[in-house]
Design a protein around this motif. Structure first.
Motif, PDB file in Angstrom:
ATOM      1  N   LYS A 324       0.819  -1.217   0.000  1.00 59.10           N
ATOM      2  CA  LYS A 324       0.000   0.000   0.000  1.00 59.10           C
ATOM      3  C   LYS A 324       0.853   1.267   0.000  1.00 59.10           C
ATOM      4  CE  LYS A 324      -3.965  -2.350   2.047  1.00 59.10           C
ATOM      5  NZ  LYS A 324      -5.149  -2.272   2.912  1.00 59.10           N
ATOM      6  N   ILE A 325       1.927   1.245  -0.794  1.00 59.89           N
ATOM      7  CA  ILE A 325       2.795   2.420  -0.878  1.00 59.89           C
ATOM      8  C   ILE A 325       2.075   3.584  -1.563  1.00 59.89           C
ATOM      9  CG2 ILE A 325       4.957   1.130  -0.790  1.00 59.89           C
ATOM     10  CD1 ILE A 325       5.100   1.383  -3.858  1.00 59.89           C
ATOM     11  N   ASP A 326       1.102   3.274  -2.414  1.00 60.33           N
ATOM     12  CA  ASP A 326       0.338   4.340  -3.074  1.00 60.33           C
ATOM     13  C   ASP A 326      -0.440   5.156  -2.054  1.00 60.33           C
ATOM     14  OD1 ASP A 326      -1.026   1.831  -2.738  1.00 60.33           O
ATOM     15  OD2 ASP A 326      -2.720   2.621  -3.887  1.00 60.33           O
ATOM     16  N   ILE A 327      -1.011   4.477  -1.065  1.00 63.59           N
ATOM     17  CA  ILE A 327      -1.771   5.158  -0.011  1.00 63.59           C
ATOM     18  C   ILE A 327      -0.817   5.911   0.910  1.00 63.59           C
ATOM     19  CG2 ILE A 327      -3.341   4.816   1.942  1.00 63.59           C
ATOM     20  CD1 ILE A 327      -4.301   2.272   0.431  1.00 63.59           C
ATOM     21  N   LEU A 328       0.335   5.301   1.193  1.00 60.82           N
ATOM     22  CA  LEU A 328       1.336   5.945   2.054  1.00 60.82           C
ATOM     23  C   LEU A 328       1.782   7.286   1.466  1.00 60.82           C
ATOM     24  CD1 LEU A 328       3.324   5.771   4.497  1.00 60.82           C
ATOM     25  CD2 LEU A 328       4.961   4.747   2.908  1.00 60.82           C
ATOM     26  N   LYS A 329       2.050   7.310   0.159  1.00 60.25           N
ATOM     27  CA  LYS A 329       2.521   8.543  -0.489  1.00 60.25           C
ATOM     28  C   LYS A 329       1.535   9.689  -0.284  1.00 60.25           C
ATOM     29  CE  LYS A 329       5.260   6.268  -4.107  1.00 60.25           C
ATOM     30  NZ  LYS A 329       5.333   5.886  -5.539  1.00 60.25           N
ATOM     31  N   LYS A 330       0.251   9.390  -0.388  1.00 54.94           N
ATOM     32  CA  LYS A 330      -0.769  10.421  -0.198  1.00 54.94           C
ATOM     33  C   LYS A 330      -0.912  10.787   1.282  1.00 54.94           C
ATOM     34  CE  LYS A 330      -3.451   8.825  -4.195  1.00 54.94           C
ATOM     35  NZ  LYS A 330      -4.724   8.169  -4.631  1.00 54.94           N
ATOM     36  N   LYS A 331      -0.837   9.780   2.137  1.00 51.16           N
ATOM     37  CA  LYS A 331      -1.107  10.006   3.559  1.00 51.16           C
ATOM     38  C   LYS A 331      -0.057  10.899   4.212  1.00 51.16           C
ATOM     39  CE  LYS A 331      -3.099   6.815   5.942  1.00 51.16           C
ATOM     40  NZ  LYS A 331      -3.434   5.572   6.681  1.00 51.16           N
ATOM     41  N   ILE A 332       1.220  10.690   3.875  1.00 54.99           N
ATOM     42  CA  ILE A 332       2.279  11.451   4.557  1.00 54.99           C
ATOM     43  C   ILE A 332       2.315  12.919   4.134  1.00 54.99           C
ATOM     44  CG2 ILE A 332       3.751   9.465   5.067  1.00 54.99           C
ATOM     45  CD1 ILE A 332       5.402  10.105   2.595  1.00 54.99           C
ATOM     46  N   GLN A 333       1.494  13.282   3.161  1.00 54.44           N
ATOM     47  CA  GLN A 333       1.364  14.702   2.812  1.00 54.44           C
ATOM     48  C   GLN A 333       0.563  15.441   3.876  1.00 54.44           C
ATOM     49  OE1 GLN A 333      -0.284  14.989  -1.154  1.00 54.44           O
ATOM     50  NE2 GLN A 333       1.298  13.667  -2.045  1.00 54.44           N
ATOM     51  N   LYS A 334      -0.204  14.671   4.667  1.00 56.98           N
ATOM     52  CA  LYS A 334      -1.061  15.285   5.686  1.00 56.98           C
ATOM     53  C   LYS A 334      -0.768  14.790   7.102  1.00 56.98           C
ATOM     54  CE  LYS A 334      -4.957  15.645   2.428  1.00 56.98           C
ATOM     55  NZ  LYS A 334      -6.376  15.240   2.160  1.00 56.98           N
ATOM     56  N   VAL A 335      -0.236  13.561   7.206  1.00 52.95           N
ATOM     57  CA  VAL A 335      -0.053  12.939   8.520  1.00 52.95           C
ATOM     58  C   VAL A 335       1.438  12.721   8.793  1.00 52.95           C
ATOM     59  CG1 VAL A 335      -0.687  10.994   9.992  1.00 52.95           C
ATOM     60  CG2 VAL A 335      -2.253  11.755   8.188  1.00 52.95           C
ATOM     61  N   LYS A 336       1.861  13.033  10.011  1.00 52.82           N
ATOM     62  CA  LYS A 336       3.271  12.859  10.389  1.00 52.82           C
ATOM     63  C   LYS A 336       3.479  11.510  11.071  1.00 52.82           C
ATOM     64  CE  LYS A 336       4.297  17.775  10.918  1.00 52.82           C
ATOM     65  NZ  LYS A 336       4.777  18.832  11.841  1.00 52.82           N
ATOM     66  N   VAL A 337       4.476  10.772  10.585  1.00 56.26           N
ATOM     67  CA  VAL A 337       4.759   9.443  11.135  1.00 56.26           C
ATOM     68  C   VAL A 337       5.185   9.539  12.603  1.00 56.26           C
ATOM     69  CG1 VAL A 337       6.284   7.420  10.961  1.00 56.26           C
ATOM     70  CG2 VAL A 337       5.359   8.483   8.879  1.00 56.26           C
ATOM     71  N   LYS A 338       5.934  10.572  12.960  1.00 56.16           N
ATOM     72  CA  LYS A 338       6.441  10.699  14.332  1.00 56.16           C
ATOM     73  C   LYS A 338       5.312  10.887  15.356  1.00 56.16           C
ATOM     74  CE  LYS A 338       7.476  15.676  14.145  1.00 56.16           C
ATOM     75  NZ  LYS A 338       8.575  16.669  14.264  1.00 56.16           N
TER      76      LYS A 338
END
Length: 407
Positions: A324-338
């Motif tokens: 699900k790297i496609d979803i990850l690419k979009k998600k990290i534009q708004k959500v911070k992993v830390k």
């Protein structure tokens, strides 16, 4: 079986290669002995032919056994669908059965969004949509129905039967309401909280295509089936023949990733050539459906630790799909992993985040001799999966050569 037959032949008829010659043998006894020896030799030669045929058949049907493991909603079933497209007979057998799964996926998504709107105390942007909202508030068992249909669709595919069309009828009755609500700004705002409300990753895909799904002659496309969410119930075995490969036959066992299903994994651990372990790398900000206190990515890491270091798998190579790297690419534009992994100190970009999670998984391996092959995957992308499946085939062939002592 042939081996035991040979033993019986030798005990009953004597050994033709070291015949016993009794002392003072009479001509009549000699004649009977020679006859027995001829019969024994003939019987032994027949067994030799049988053994040779069995060996040749075993060589022809030599197969690789792979386990497909991972947490629920990591994308295991999608990978199997891709294998059917790439190396099987396609998705024709289950195409029509998937229509109601697609319809249930749409209903499930809209039910989650309307429930979030209700629990948040917000109102719809367009008052005209209130009647549509009321229709959805009356649907109380959509997710239960989806899980139940996951079982029935598997049975339908296996038995080549069609089940009742209640789910599709319900969808068509609500299709106008779904389209109206999906266009409402308040529902779109709820969609921004997808990770928090347990919305499936393909929800937008399904909600964007409601009009097409509502057509009376609707038949799911490959993309529809690849996007459809079906919960795996129990263990399913799939066989694929890859021409020109050694081994040519791949037997893949897909087991349910839901916590309640993991108890059924153990009987399939014996005699495994390799493990394909799947983890949704985009799930770093999500919790388990069955336990809202557990982060999905941390659950995947813990599960990988258990599998990777299991005594039966201590020397078994693992092919790790960070999916699900496609979803990850979009998600990290708004959500911070830390915000979810306090130990993460890198930049919030795709390369840094994927390297971090790769290190997290590899660090679980306690055996330095074990090979772990990592692939970043987008399982619904057939073009990308063709390349990755070819790579997995190469890996299994190398394992086979190594096991044979040829490398």
């Amino acid at each position: 079986m042939a081996s035991s037959a040979r033993s019986m032949a030798m005990s009953d008829l004597g050994d033709p290669f070291n015949p016993y010659i009794p002392p003072n043998e009479t001509p009549e006894e000699k004649k009977r002995r020679i006859q027995r020896e001829k019969e024994a030799k003939k019987h032994s030669e027949a067994i030799d032919r049988q053994l040779k045929a069995e060996k040749e058949e075993m060589e022809k049907t030599k197969s690789a056994k792979l386990l497909l493991l991972g947490s629920s909603e990591s994308g295991k079933t999608t990978v199997l669908k891709q294998l059917k497209i790439i190396h099987g007979n396609g998705l024709e057998e289950e195409r029509r059965q998937y229509a109601r799964i697609v319809h249930l996926n749409v209903l499930t998504a809209m039910k989650a969004l309307t429930s979030e709107l209700e629990s948040s105390g917000n109102s719809l942007d367009d008052p005209k949509n209130e009647e549509h909202l009321e229709k959805f508030q009356m649907l109380t068992t959509i997710k239960v129905t989806l899980n139940r249909n996951s079982l029935t669709v598997q049975a339908a595919i296996r038995d080549k039967k069609s089940d009742d069309d209640t789910a599709s009828e319900t969808f068509r009755e609500h299709s106008e309401s779904i389209q109206a609500l999906w266009s409402d700004a308040a529902i779109r705002k709820c969609f921004e909280k997808a990770s928090n409300i347990g919305l499936q990753d393909s929800a937008k895909y399904f909600l964007d295509h409601v009009e097409r799904f509502a057509q009376p002659d609707y038949v799911p496309t490959d993309d529809d089936i690849l996007q459809a969410r079906v919960r795996t119930i129990g263990v399913t075995e799939h066989e694929f023949r890859i021409k020109g490969s050694d081994p040519e036959i791949f037997r893949i066992f897909d087991v349910g990733g839901h916590r309640s299903q993991r108890q059924y994994w153990a009987p399939y651990f014996d005699d495994v050539n390799a493990i394909i372990f799947m983890a949704a790398v985009s799930a770093f900000d999500q919790v388990l459906e069955e336990d809202s206190d557990v982060n999905r990515m941390r659950d995947s890491l813990q599960l990988f630790d258990t599998i990777c270091n299991h005594p039966l798998f201590i020397n078994t190579s693992i092919i790790l799909f960070l999916n699900k790297i496609d979803i990850l690419k979009k998600k990290i534009q708004k959500v911070k992993v830390k915000d979810y992994f306090e130990e993460y100190k890198g930049a919030n970009d795709f390369q840094s985040v994927t390297k971090f999670f790769q290190r997290q998984f590899l660090a679980k391996n306690s055996n330095t001799e074990k090979h772990i092959y990592v692939h970043f995957t987008h399982a619904t992308d057939t073009k990308q999966m063709r390349v990755i499946v070819a790579s997995v085939n190469d890996i299994v062939q190398r394992m086979n050569l190594k096991a044979s002592g040829l490398i």
